[in-house]
Write a protein that holds these residues in place. Structure first.
Motif, short mmCIF file in Angstrom:
data_model
loop_
_atom_site.label_atom_id
_atom_site.label_comp_id
_atom_site.label_asym_id
_atom_site.label_seq_id
_atom_site.Cartn_x
_atom_site.Cartn_y
_atom_site.Cartn_z
N MET A 19 0.82 -1.21 0.00
CA MET A 19 0.00 0.00 0.00
C MET A 19 0.86 1.26 0.00
O MET A 19 0.49 2.27 -0.61
CB MET A 19 -0.95 0.00 1.20
N VAL A 23 0.20 3.99 -2.91
CA VAL A 23 -0.19 5.35 -2.54
C VAL A 23 0.90 6.34 -2.93
O VAL A 23 0.62 7.43 -3.44
CB VAL A 23 -0.52 5.42 -1.03
N LEU A 26 0.72 6.92 -6.69
CA LEU A 26 -0.46 7.67 -7.13
C LEU A 26 -0.41 9.15 -6.77
O LEU A 26 -0.99 9.97 -7.48
CB LEU A 26 -1.73 7.06 -6.55
N ILE A 27 0.26 9.51 -5.70
CA ILE A 27 0.25 10.91 -5.30
C ILE A 27 1.16 11.77 -6.18
O ILE A 27 0.93 12.97 -6.31
CB ILE A 27 0.60 11.06 -3.81
N SER A 53 -8.87 7.99 -6.64
CA SER A 53 -8.19 6.71 -6.42
C SER A 53 -7.19 6.82 -5.27
O SER A 53 -7.10 5.92 -4.44
CB SER A 53 -7.50 6.24 -7.70
N HIS A 54 -6.45 7.92 -5.20
CA HIS A 54 -5.52 8.09 -4.09
C HIS A 54 -6.28 8.20 -2.77
O HIS A 54 -5.85 7.64 -1.75
CB HIS A 54 -4.66 9.34 -4.29
N TYR A 56 -9.25 6.90 -1.80
CA TYR A 56 -9.76 5.61 -1.32
C TYR A 56 -8.62 4.68 -0.91
O TYR A 56 -8.70 4.00 0.12
CB TYR A 56 -10.62 4.93 -2.39
N LEU A 57 -7.56 4.65 -1.70
CA LEU A 57 -6.45 3.77 -1.36
C LEU A 57 -5.67 4.28 -0.15
O LEU A 57 -5.07 3.49 0.58
CB LEU A 57 -5.53 3.59 -2.56
N TYR A 58 -5.69 5.59 0.08
CA TYR A 58 -5.03 6.15 1.26
C TYR A 58 -5.70 5.66 2.55
O TYR A 58 -5.03 5.42 3.55
CB TYR A 58 -5.04 7.68 1.20
N TYR A 61 -4.35 2.36 3.13
CA TYR A 61 -2.97 2.54 3.58
C TYR A 61 -2.94 2.89 5.07
O TYR A 61 -2.09 2.38 5.81
CB TYR A 61 -2.30 3.64 2.75
N GLY A 86 1.80 9.43 3.50
CA GLY A 86 0.99 9.25 2.30
C GLY A 86 0.43 10.55 1.74
O GLY A 86 -0.22 10.54 0.70
N THR A 92 6.45 8.59 1.13
CA THR A 92 6.07 7.23 1.51
C THR A 92 7.21 6.25 1.25
O THR A 92 7.42 5.33 2.03
CB THR A 92 4.83 6.74 0.75
#
Length: 118
Positions: A19, A23, A26-27, A53-54, A56-58, A61, A86, A92
């Motif tokens: 994760m 993350v 994506l950032i 997307s970032h 939700y995945l954050y 994470y 993140g 990260t």
């Protein structure tokens, strides 16, 4: 697949590293496209896609970092550093490397040594 759903410290570590890399990856384009959007007005759809997307995945994470930190009994400041990393592009990767090499691997070695001596 076994490492992803595995129980114990190894599974928690793998999920956190996975994760953190997702993350962190994506950032970076999110910040690039946000800068382009601010200065030129273009890339609105890209900012929305990477932002959602970032976001939700954050959340996932945060859960994986918290579970790993609690499982390894890390200091609260280290857990907060893991969670806050993140939000900054590139951080990260640095924090994940630092936590794994300086905190997690030594603690796992002590646990393995204690298990062998018992």
């Amino acid at each position: 697949m076994k490492r992803l759903v595995g129980r114990g410290t190894e599974g928690a570590l793998f999920r956190y590293q996975l994760m953190a890399n997702i993350v962190g990856t994506l950032i970076i384009p999110l910040f690039v496209f946000t800068g382009i959007k601010i200065f030129s007005g273009h890339c609105k759809i890209e900012v929305e896609i990477f932002g959602v997307s970032h976001g939700y995945l954050y959340i996932i994470y945060l859960v994986t970092a918290g579970l790993l930190g609690l499982r390894m009994r890390l200091n609260v400041l280290v857990i907060l550093l893991m969670m806050g990393a993140g939000l900054v592009p590139g951080l990260t990767f640095v924090v994940e490397w630092w936590v794994v090499t300086r905190k997690i691997h030594p603690a796992m070695a002590v646990q393995a040594e204690a298990a062998l001596s018992s």
